[in-house]
Design an enzyme around this catalytic site. Structure first.
Site, PDB file in Angstrom:
ATOM      1  N   TYR A 298      41.029  29.540  21.784  1.00 60.49           N
ATOM      2  CA  TYR A 298      40.029  30.102  20.863  1.00 60.49           C
ATOM      3  C   TYR A 298      40.641  31.004  19.795  1.00 60.49           C
ATOM      4  O   TYR A 298      39.954  31.443  18.895  1.00 60.49           O
ATOM      5  CB  TYR A 298      39.006  30.939  21.650  1.00 60.49           C
ATOM      6  CG  TYR A 298      38.408  30.226  22.818  1.00 60.49           C
ATOM      7  CD1 TYR A 298      38.747  30.564  24.126  1.00 60.49           C
ATOM      8  CD2 TYR A 298      37.498  29.192  22.627  1.00 60.49           C
ATOM      9  CE1 TYR A 298      38.214  29.886  25.205  1.00 60.49           C
ATOM     10  CE2 TYR A 298      36.952  28.507  23.708  1.00 60.49           C
ATOM     11  CZ  TYR A 298      37.317  28.859  24.989  1.00 60.49           C
ATOM     12  OH  TYR A 298      36.789  28.194  26.064  1.00 60.49           O
TER      13      TYR A 298
ATOM     14  N   GLU B 290      46.526  36.231  21.021  1.00 59.33           N
ATOM     15  CA  GLU B 290      46.799  37.164  19.920  1.00 59.33           C
ATOM     16  C   GLU B 290      45.634  38.127  19.726  1.00 59.33           C
ATOM     17  O   GLU B 290      45.804  39.336  19.663  1.00 59.33           O
ATOM     18  CB  GLU B 290      47.012  36.322  18.648  1.00 59.33           C
ATOM     19  CG  GLU B 290      47.170  37.125  17.399  1.00 59.33           C
ATOM     20  CD  GLU B 290      47.744  36.319  16.246  1.00 59.33           C
ATOM     21  OE1 GLU B 290      48.564  35.401  16.453  1.00 59.33           O
ATOM     22  OE2 GLU B 290      47.387  36.648  15.110  1.00 59.33           O
TER      23      GLU B 290
ATOM     24  N   GLN C   3      32.389  38.067  20.305  1.00 53.21           N
ATOM     25  CA  GLN C   3      33.593  38.915  20.215  1.00 53.21           C
ATOM     26  C   GLN C   3      33.230  40.375  20.493  1.00 53.21           C
ATOM     27  O   GLN C   3      33.955  41.074  21.208  1.00 53.21           O
ATOM     28  CB  GLN C   3      34.229  38.786  18.825  1.00 53.21           C
ATOM     29  CG  GLN C   3      35.023  37.492  18.631  1.00 53.21           C
ATOM     30  CD  GLN C   3      35.668  37.409  17.267  1.00 53.21           C
ATOM     31  OE1 GLN C   3      35.147  37.899  16.272  1.00 53.21           O
ATOM     32  NE2 GLN C   3      36.837  36.757  17.215  1.00 53.21           N
TER      33      GLN C   3
ATOM     34  N   ASP D 267      42.929  30.757  17.329  1.00 55.84           N
ATOM     35  CA  ASP D 267      43.042  30.399  15.901  1.00 55.84           C
ATOM     36  C   ASP D 267      41.692  30.660  15.241  1.00 55.84           C
ATOM     37  O   ASP D 267      41.586  31.279  14.196  1.00 55.84           O
ATOM     38  CB  ASP D 267      43.439  28.931  15.780  1.00 55.84           C
ATOM     39  CG  ASP D 267      44.756  28.656  16.524  1.00 55.84           C
ATOM     40  OD1 ASP D 267      44.802  27.681  17.295  1.00 55.84           O
ATOM     41  OD2 ASP D 267      45.692  29.458  16.398  1.00 55.84           O
TER      42      ASP D 267
HETATM   43  O1  TRH Z   1      42.145  31.752  23.214  1.00 59.48           O
HETATM   44  P1  TRH Z   1      43.539  32.252  23.056  1.00 59.48           P
HETATM   45  O2  TRH Z   1      44.501  31.856  24.085  1.00 59.48           O
HETATM   46  O3  TRH Z   1      44.108  31.759  21.644  1.00 59.48           O
HETATM   47  C1  TRH Z   1      45.483  31.470  21.484  1.00 59.48           C
HETATM   48  C2  TRH Z   1      46.083  32.416  20.469  1.00 59.48           C
HETATM   49  O4  TRH Z   1      45.339  32.346  19.279  1.00 59.48           O
HETATM   50  C3  TRH Z   1      47.505  32.052  20.181  1.00 59.48           C
HETATM   51  O5  TRH Z   1      48.013  32.849  19.115  1.00 59.48           O
HETATM   52  C4  TRH Z   1      47.574  30.597  19.762  1.00 59.48           C
HETATM   53  O6  TRH Z   1      48.915  30.245  19.604  1.00 59.48           O
HETATM   54  C5  TRH Z   1      46.933  29.730  20.837  1.00 59.48           C
HETATM   55  O7  TRH Z   1      45.596  30.137  21.051  1.00 59.48           O
HETATM   56  C6  TRH Z   1      46.933  28.284  20.397  1.00 59.48           C
HETATM   57  O8  TRH Z   1      43.528  33.843  22.991  1.00 59.48           O
HETATM   58  P2  TRH Z   1      43.062  34.864  21.874  1.00 59.48           P
HETATM   59  O9  TRH Z   1      44.030  34.889  20.739  1.00 59.48           O
HETATM   60  O10 TRH Z   1      42.782  36.142  22.562  1.00 59.48           O
HETATM   61  O11 TRH Z   1      41.686  34.279  21.296  1.00 59.48           O
HETATM   62  C7  TRH Z   1      40.523  34.337  22.083  1.00 59.48           C
HETATM   63  C8  TRH Z   1      39.354  34.624  21.146  1.00 59.48           C
HETATM   64  O12 TRH Z   1      38.117  34.384  21.826  1.00 59.48           O
HETATM   65  C9  TRH Z   1      39.340  36.092  20.742  1.00 59.48           C
HETATM   66  O13 TRH Z   1      38.889  36.186  19.405  1.00 59.48           O
HETATM   67  C10 TRH Z   1      38.325  36.698  21.685  1.00 59.48           C
HETATM   68  C11 TRH Z   1      37.321  35.583  21.783  1.00 59.48           C
HETATM   69  N1  TRH Z   1      36.466  35.598  22.984  1.00 59.48           N
HETATM   70  C12 TRH Z   1      35.100  35.742  22.785  1.00 59.48           C
HETATM   71  O14 TRH Z   1      34.646  35.886  21.627  1.00 59.48           O
HETATM   72  N2  TRH Z   1      34.278  35.713  23.863  1.00 59.48           N
HETATM   73  C13 TRH Z   1      34.750  35.555  25.150  1.00 59.48           C
HETATM   74  O15 TRH Z   1      33.948  35.522  26.094  1.00 59.48           O
HETATM   75  C14 TRH Z   1      36.178  35.422  25.336  1.00 59.48           C
HETATM   76  C15 TRH Z   1      36.744  35.276  26.712  1.00 59.48           C
HETATM   77  C16 TRH Z   1      37.022  35.439  24.232  1.00 59.48           C
END
Ligand code: TRH
Length: 359
Positions: free
Chosen positions: A13, A263, A245, A15
């Protein structure tokens, strides 16, 4: 100004999460006009779903191909084009820019890194055959980088534990008043079951909040889906749905300890001012270990050697019995880091530095 953000979703999620958060900052804090072209709209819409309709209204979400099918609606020429995480722009879109009256500026917005070398590449020109000016922009913790995407900054002083978001109220009912709380958002590779079993031997009641998909991930890791997850009674697992978020930020702020990844949640855990494990996105060439070491160099610069060992152990998935005794000093440290992070981003962080650079 008019911004076009191109968001190519590799997986997970983040990106979409980063692009969405940037669009929120540019529109609500900097009154910009933002359009996001995304190759996986359902994921971006999931991220956008819980957002304040007022903000939602100001950000135009488009499928990737809408950026060059200008037969239907001519894409208004943008002032700024953001290639998130170095994604390739559609050729026909670039061709459209070349015949536009005014050329935009292109920004290659890189992944967040704490490594020192990014300083040498930040804001450097990246000459292109098509001649439109393009620059690297490196988010980072150090002053001479693009800064951190910190908006909205959770005001920890007035996060009210009583006003539980509607999407979380059922789960919050299950919480034990005297139990510590840990939220979990990690990748499948983590030794989470063994970690939770070890946590259960600490003699403390701990409510473990499993974010969206984590329970299934845990059951898969046992290999026997039907087998109930064998955990000590002191551990209670509470599964929550995918929330917005801001509701995820609220969850992080209500816990004593958070496991985050990628990230964006990595930053949100730091803004929650609590101890955390960063499960960094694993890369084949083990580049993620260099990235983690780069961050820990900054994060632990002022820490005692005892705390340094405890945090490095925790962040590399040592079992809780090896480092949980340092929780109090880690909690104090994470509050100091939170203050230092906000101090270093006092100029408004990434969104403001982007605005300044483009201007
Ligand atoms: O989901 P991620 O593992 O995303 C990753 C990173 O972007 C990484 O840089 C990239 O290389 C890879 O994907 C392909 O973890 P991240 O970055 O924390 O993104 C999660 C997003 O989801 C963040 O904006 C928080 C949001 N989120 C919610 O909005 N609600 C929720 O319930 C949860 C669990 C997360």
């Amino acid at each position: 100004m008019r911004w076009n953000i191109f968001c190519q979703i590799i997986d997970n999620y983040g990106d979409a999460g980063v692009c969405w958060r940037l669009a929120r900052s540019l529109t609500s804090l900097h009154s910009q006009e933002v359009r996001i072209f995304c190759d996986d709209l359902p994921t971006l819409n999931l991220l956008a779903s819980g957002t304040d309709p007022e903000i939602l209204r100001r950000i135009d979400l488009q499928p990737w191909e809408a950026s060059y099918c200008n037969s239907r609606h001519p894409v208004q020429t943008p002032d700024v084009v953001i290639e998130a995480f170095g994604c390739e722009l559609p050729e026909r879109y670039v061709a459209g820019l070349l015949i536009a009256p005014k050329k935009p500026i292109m920004i290659n917005l890189e992944y967040l890194s704490a490594e020192p070398w990014i300083v040498d590449f930040h804001q450097k020109a990246s000459p292109q055959a098509h001649g439109i000016p393009k620059y690297f922009f490196f988010p980072g913790f150090q002053p001479e980088t693009g800064g951190i995407l910190i908006d909205p900054i959770p005001n920890l002083a007035n996060i009210d534990p009583a006003n539980i978001p509607a999407s979380l109220s059922a789960s919050w009912e299950l919480m034990r008043s005297n139990a510590k709380r840990i939220s979990v958002f990690c990748y499948p590779g983590a030794p989470l079951l063994r970690w939770l079993q070890d946590l259960g031997t600490l003699g403390e009641d701990i409510d473990v909040i499993l974010t969206y998909g984590q329970l299934e991930q845990l059951q898969l890791s046992t290999g026997h889906r039907t087998q109930a997850l064998k955990l000590p009674d002191s551990i209670q697992l509470i599964s929550i749905p995918f929330v917005s978020q801001d509701e995820y930020d609220w969850t992080l702020s209500q816990c004593d300890f958070n496991i985050v990844r990628g990230e964006d949640s990595f930053i949100r855990a730091q803004l929650a001012g609590k101890p955390f494990i960063w499960h960094i996105y694993p890369q084949e060439d083990r580049a993620h270990e260099v990235k983690l070491a780069g961050f820990l160099d900054l994060y632990l610069e002022e820490a005692s050697s005892e705390l340094k060992h405890a945090v490095i152990a925790a962040m590399t998935w040592a079992m809780p019995n090896e480092w949980f005794q340092s929780m109090d000093s880690w909690s104090t440290h994470s509050k100091a880091w939170h203050a230092d992070l906000l101090n270093k981003q006092a100029d408004g962080g990434l969104a403001t530095r982007l605005m300044r650079f483009v201007a």
